[in-house]
Design an enzyme around this catalytic site. Structure first.
Site, short mmCIF file in Angstrom:
data_model
loop_
_atom_site.label_atom_id
_atom_site.label_comp_id
_atom_site.label_asym_id
_atom_site.label_seq_id
_atom_site.Cartn_x
_atom_site.Cartn_y
_atom_site.Cartn_z
N TYR A 1 -2.12 -1.25 10.44
CA TYR A 1 -2.24 -1.45 8.99
C TYR A 1 -0.99 -0.94 8.27
O TYR A 1 -0.38 -1.67 7.46
CB TYR A 1 -3.48 -0.72 8.47
CG TYR A 1 -3.70 -0.86 6.99
CD1 TYR A 1 -4.20 -2.04 6.45
CD2 TYR A 1 -3.41 0.19 6.11
CE1 TYR A 1 -4.40 -2.17 5.07
CE2 TYR A 1 -3.60 0.06 4.74
CZ TYR A 1 -4.10 -1.11 4.23
OH TYR A 1 -4.30 -1.25 2.87
N SER B 1 0.85 -1.20 0.00
CA SER B 1 0.00 0.00 0.00
C SER B 1 0.88 1.23 0.00
O SER B 1 2.04 1.18 0.42
CB SER B 1 -0.86 -0.01 1.27
OG SER B 1 -1.46 1.25 1.49
P1 NAD Z 1 -11.85 -5.51 0.10
O1 NAD Z 1 -12.17 -5.53 1.56
O2 NAD Z 1 -12.88 -5.01 -0.82
O3 NAD Z 1 -11.39 -6.95 -0.38
C1 NAD Z 1 -10.56 -7.75 0.41
C2 NAD Z 1 -10.93 -9.21 0.19
O4 NAD Z 1 -10.08 -9.99 1.04
C3 NAD Z 1 -12.39 -9.52 0.60
O5 NAD Z 1 -13.02 -10.25 -0.42
C4 NAD Z 1 -12.22 -10.32 1.86
O6 NAD Z 1 -13.25 -11.27 2.07
C5 NAD Z 1 -10.88 -10.99 1.64
N1 NAD Z 1 -10.27 -11.43 2.90
C6 NAD Z 1 -10.13 -10.73 4.06
N2 NAD Z 1 -9.62 -11.53 5.02
C7 NAD Z 1 -9.42 -12.75 4.45
C8 NAD Z 1 -8.92 -13.98 4.92
N3 NAD Z 1 -8.52 -14.14 6.20
N4 NAD Z 1 -8.86 -15.02 4.08
C9 NAD Z 1 -9.26 -14.89 2.78
N5 NAD Z 1 -9.76 -13.75 2.27
C10 NAD Z 1 -9.84 -12.69 3.11
O7 NAD Z 1 -10.50 -4.66 0.01
P2 NAD Z 1 -9.72 -4.02 -1.25
O8 NAD Z 1 -9.83 -2.54 -1.11
O9 NAD Z 1 -10.09 -4.69 -2.51
O10 NAD Z 1 -8.23 -4.39 -0.82
C11 NAD Z 1 -7.52 -5.49 -1.37
C12 NAD Z 1 -6.07 -5.38 -0.92
O11 NAD Z 1 -5.54 -4.13 -1.36
C13 NAD Z 1 -5.87 -5.42 0.59
O12 NAD Z 1 -4.68 -6.10 0.90
C14 NAD Z 1 -5.73 -3.96 0.94
O13 NAD Z 1 -5.01 -3.75 2.15
C15 NAD Z 1 -4.98 -3.45 -0.26
N6 NAD Z 1 -5.09 -2.01 -0.48
C16 NAD Z 1 -6.32 -1.43 -0.60
C17 NAD Z 1 -6.40 -0.05 -0.76
C18 NAD Z 1 -7.73 0.67 -0.85
O14 NAD Z 1 -7.72 1.90 -0.71
N7 NAD Z 1 -8.83 0.01 -1.10
C19 NAD Z 1 -5.22 0.70 -0.84
C20 NAD Z 1 -3.99 0.07 -0.75
C21 NAD Z 1 -3.94 -1.31 -0.57
#
Ligand code: NAD
Length: 254
Positions: free
Chosen positions: A156, A143
């Site tokens: 985080y 991130s």
């Molecule tokens: P999201 O919450 O929409 O999707 C995350 C997915 O991970 C969900 O489907 C959830 O069910 C799954 N998940 C969570 N815990 C789990 C587990 N223990 N086992 C299996 N699956 C699990 O989030 P997103 O925004 O799509 O984020 C995806 C990734 O990108 C994450 O690692 C997040 O930290 C990273 N990220 C997101 C952002 C943002 O702004 N959205 C920014 C930087 C990084």
């Protein structure tokens, strides 16, 4: 359908929604067979059904990435249904909100279990298989917050910094076996994860505007990140390993 990921078998964790789901869709469009691993069964099946309806190959595995038993089961199912993975996108993640003095020890441990330990647990069983097929590409989801401190997210942000450095250590270890390991550092992306955070705020709309203003290119989309993941998964990035790939709307240039 294009073929940037032809002959790839990709595992994407956390692919039932958000960035993972969009990546699954685009990976399949680009010719990969995609294993969707997630705890959300219904949403995971929907992602897979949509891919199959569009003539792609995909398979859903219910898998909590903090459980080594479930990971081993999901990998066996993936290999039986799609073949040995040569791409692993460790995307699953959660965002614990709260200052150091507020969050519980359990929340802290869970943050690290999902965002960091899962990469070790999944990679340690996928790598021996990747080796058998001559190598592959591992993409670890980090991130912007690996580089920028956010006061409400110490667990985080530090977990994502750990992902960047874990990826470097994996990269130097496995380069000689043609297994590349890079981390991906998105800016703020418009997903349900972001929406859930905003819903917890007193003035979510104002906070969203603030986040938007913090990024020269505003808030990004899942598609913006999925295309970066396609590049890292494909042979187009064959000289790249250990690198944190910044797709962060310019925030780190401020
Ligand atoms: P999201 O919450 O929409 O999707 C995350 C997915 O991970 C969900 O489907 C959830 O069910 C799954 N998940 C969570 N815990 C789990 C587990 N223990 N086992 C299996 N699956 C699990 O989030 P997103 O925004 O799509 O984020 C995806 C990734 O990108 C994450 O690692 C997040 O930290 C990273 N990220 C997101 C952002 C943002 O702004 N959205 C920014 C930087 C990084």
């Amino acid at each position: 359908m294009a073929d940037r990921l032809k002959n790839k078998v990709a595992v994407i964790t956390g692919a039932a929604r958000g960035i993972g789901a969009k990546s699954a869709e685009i990976f399949a469009q680009e010719g990969a067979a995609v294993a969707v691993w997630d705890v959300l069964e219904e949403r995971g099946h929907t992602v897979v059904n949509n891919i199959i309806e569009n003539n792609g190959r995909a398979f859903f595995c219910r898998c909590d990435v903090t459980s080594s038993n479930q990971i081993e089961g999901a990998l066996d199912q993936t290999i039986s249904n799609l073949g040995i993975p040569n791409v692993l996108f460790n995307n699953a993640g959660i965002a614990v909100v709260g200052e150091i003095e507020e969050i519980s020890e359990e929340e802290w441990d869970h943050q690290y279990a999902v965002n960091v330990k899962s990469i070790y647990l999944v990679s340690r069983v996928v790598i021996p298989n990747m080796r058998q097929v001559g190598g592959g590409s591992i993409i670890n989801m980090a991130s912007e917050s690996a580089y920028v401190g956010f006061p409400m997210h110490p667990a985080y942000t530090s977990s994502k910094a750990a992902v960047v450095h874990l990826s470097r250590s994996m990269a130097v270890r496995y380069a000689s076996e043609s297994i590349r390991v890079n981390s991906l550092c998105p800016g703020t992306i418009d997903t349900e994860l972001l929406q859930e955070f905003l819903d917890q705020q007193e003035n979510g709309d104002a906070v969203k505007k603030e986040i938007e203003d913090m990024h020269p290119l505003g808030i990004g989309t899942s598609e913006d990140i999925a295309w970066a993941a396609v590049y890292l998964a494909s042979d187009e990035s064959k000289y790249m390993t250990g690198a944190p790939m910044l797709v962060e709307g310019g925030i780190l240039s401020l």
